[in-house]
Design a protein around this motif. Structure first.
Motif, PDB file in Angstrom:
ATOM      1  N   ARG A   1      -2.618  -0.452  -1.255  1.00 28.53           N
ATOM      2  CA  ARG A   1      -1.293  -0.413  -1.899  1.00 28.53           C
ATOM      3  C   ARG A   1      -1.080   0.905  -2.618  1.00 28.53           C
ATOM      4  N   TRP A   2      -2.072   1.363  -3.406  1.00 26.39           N
ATOM      5  CA  TRP A   2      -1.838   2.618  -4.128  1.00 26.39           C
ATOM      6  C   TRP A   2      -1.848   3.794  -3.177  1.00 26.39           C
ATOM      7  N   GLN A   3      -2.588   3.695  -2.064  1.00 23.22           N
ATOM      8  CA  GLN A   3      -2.560   4.789  -1.092  1.00 23.22           C
ATOM      9  C   GLN A   3      -1.184   4.910  -0.453  1.00 23.22           C
ATOM     10  N   TRP A   4      -0.560   3.759  -0.137  1.00 24.15           N
ATOM     11  CA  TRP A   4       0.792   3.796   0.406  1.00 24.15           C
ATOM     12  C   TRP A   4       1.786   4.311  -0.640  1.00 24.15           C
ATOM     13  N   SER A   5       1.597   3.902  -1.882  1.00 27.07           N
ATOM     14  CA  SER A   5       2.473   4.392  -2.944  1.00 27.07           C
ATOM     15  C   SER A   5       2.329   5.900  -3.110  1.00 27.07           C
ATOM     16  N   LEU A   6       1.099   6.365  -3.087  1.00 25.35           N
ATOM     17  CA  LEU A   6       0.847   7.804  -3.215  1.00 25.35           C
ATOM     18  C   LEU A   6       1.445   8.561  -2.033  1.00 25.35           C
ATOM     19  N   ALA A   7       1.339   7.993  -0.841  1.00 29.73           N
ATOM     20  CA  ALA A   7       1.943   8.630   0.339  1.00 29.73           C
ATOM     21  C   ALA A   7       3.467   8.700   0.184  1.00 29.73           C
TER      22      ALA A   7
ATOM     23  N   LEU B   1       5.738   3.641 -10.500  1.00 28.53           N
ATOM     24  CA  LEU B   1       4.820   2.900  -9.635  1.00 28.53           C
ATOM     25  C   LEU B   1       3.570   2.547 -10.433  1.00 28.53           C
ATOM     26  N   PRO B   2       3.376   1.286 -10.755  1.00 29.03           N
ATOM     27  CA  PRO B   2       2.328   0.910 -11.706  1.00 29.03           C
ATOM     28  C   PRO B   2       0.897   0.990 -11.183  1.00 29.03           C
ATOM     29  N   ARG B   3       0.669   0.969  -9.893  1.00 31.96           N
ATOM     30  CA  ARG B   3      -0.707   0.868  -9.403  1.00 31.96           C
ATOM     31  C   ARG B   3      -1.310   2.186  -8.951  1.00 31.96           C
ATOM     32  N   LEU B   4      -0.667   3.287  -9.241  1.00 32.34           N
ATOM     33  CA  LEU B   4      -1.240   4.573  -8.871  1.00 32.34           C
ATOM     34  C   LEU B   4      -2.427   4.899  -9.780  1.00 32.34           C
ATOM     35  N   PRO B   5      -3.379   5.663  -9.290  1.00 33.38           N
ATOM     36  CA  PRO B   5      -4.479   6.093 -10.165  1.00 33.38           C
ATOM     37  C   PRO B   5      -3.925   6.845 -11.381  1.00 33.38           C
TER      38      PRO B   5
ATOM     39  N   PRO C   1      -3.533 -13.014   8.290  1.00 34.15           N
ATOM     40  CA  PRO C   1      -3.898 -11.669   7.826  1.00 34.15           C
ATOM     41  C   PRO C   1      -4.081 -11.671   6.311  1.00 34.15           C
ATOM     42  N   SER C   2      -5.094 -10.958   5.894  1.00 37.02           N
ATOM     43  CA  SER C   2      -5.339 -10.891   4.453  1.00 37.02           C
ATOM     44  C   SER C   2      -4.353  -9.914   3.821  1.00 37.02           C
ATOM     45  N   PRO C   3      -3.999 -10.160   2.569  1.00 40.75           N
ATOM     46  CA  PRO C   3      -3.069  -9.249   1.896  1.00 40.75           C
ATOM     47  C   PRO C   3      -3.718  -7.871   1.751  1.00 40.75           C
ATOM     48  N   PRO C   4      -2.897  -6.834   1.716  1.00 40.45           N
ATOM     49  CA  PRO C   4      -3.464  -5.494   1.596  1.00 40.45           C
ATOM     50  C   PRO C   4      -4.241  -5.351   0.287  1.00 40.45           C
ATOM     51  N   SER C   5      -5.302  -4.617   0.368  1.00 45.26           N
ATOM     52  CA  SER C   5      -6.114  -4.424  -0.829  1.00 45.26           C
ATOM     53  C   SER C   5      -5.371  -3.559  -1.834  1.00 45.26           C
ATOM     54  N   ALA C   6      -5.862  -3.579  -3.050  1.00 45.75           N
ATOM     55  CA  ALA C   6      -5.249  -2.748  -4.098  1.00 45.75           C
ATOM     56  C   ALA C   6      -5.333  -1.278  -3.720  1.00 45.75           C
ATOM     57  N   THR C   7      -6.431  -0.892  -3.087  1.00 45.83           N
ATOM     58  CA  THR C   7      -6.586   0.506  -2.673  1.00 45.83           C
ATOM     59  C   THR C   7      -5.530   0.874  -1.643  1.00 45.83           C
TER      60      THR C   7
END
Length: 194
Positions: A16-22, A155-159, A8-14
């Motif tokens: 990751r930030w969507q899960w962080s935002l959730a 959380l560093p990767r949020l928009p 499985p490919s690692p989760p995309s950056a998008t």
């Protein structure tokens, strides 16, 4: 020969930030819902738990909320300065502005704690009249938005727009809380102000 599946490919950056935002949203809504549920389940008796040098609970709540509101104005102005959004601030804000922003936020939050404690414990969650319902909902959402903002800061990767939006939400909710409580209190005839 069997078909070999690719790892499985690692989760995309998008993703990751969507899960962080959730997670940020879930924390905020969870805190707000927990406060509302506790305040609703605990019908207050109206007893003053803490008055300090004030003549009553309502006086303490009105003045502490007003002081927190003044500090929230400092928060908004210092945030705008840090982001280079204030007219006349060129080349970024001086280093002390970030310190002012952080500590005015800490003091504002600390000022809201005795107010919230008295609201939740002594008064409970009320839905009549509509002013009190708006106040109760805004107060619970304020703490939820505050918790969400504190998590989002870590959380560093949020928009980049998330933290300013949460900060604006916290400030707006405190303004609503102030209008539905302290302003109402200060405009009532015959009540002692201090």
């Amino acid at each position: 020969m069997g078909v070999t599946q690719a790892p499985p490919s690692p989760p995309s950056a998008t993703a990751r930030w969507q899960w962080s935002l959730a997670g940020v949203a879930a924390l905020g809504l969870g805190v707000a819902a927990a406060l509302a549920a506790y305040a609703d389940a605990h019908p207050g008796d109206g007893a003053s738990l803490l008055t300090l040098w004030f003549s009553g609970m309502l006086q303490l709540k009105a003045w502490f909320t007003s002081a927190a509101l003044v500090l929230v104005v400092v928060q908004v102005l210092s945030a705008l300065a840090m982001w280079g959004r204030l007219p006349g601030v060129r080349g970024g804000a001086p280093g002390w502005v970030a310190l002012l922003h952080r500590w005015s936020g800490v003091v504002a939050f600390l000022l809201t704690l005795p107010v919230a404690f008295q609201c939740v414990w002594s008064l409970g969650f009320e839905d009549e009249p509509s002013r009190v319902l708006v106040h109760s909902v805004a107060g619970c959402l304020f703490y939820g938005a505050f918790a969400a903002k504190m998590l989002a800061l870590r959380l560093p990767r949020l928009p980049s727009v998330v933290v300013p939006l949460l900060g604006a939400t916290v400030a707006t909710l405190l303004v609503v809380v102030w209008f539905t409580s302290a302003l109402w209190f200060f405009t009532q005839p015959g009540l002692p102000r201090v």
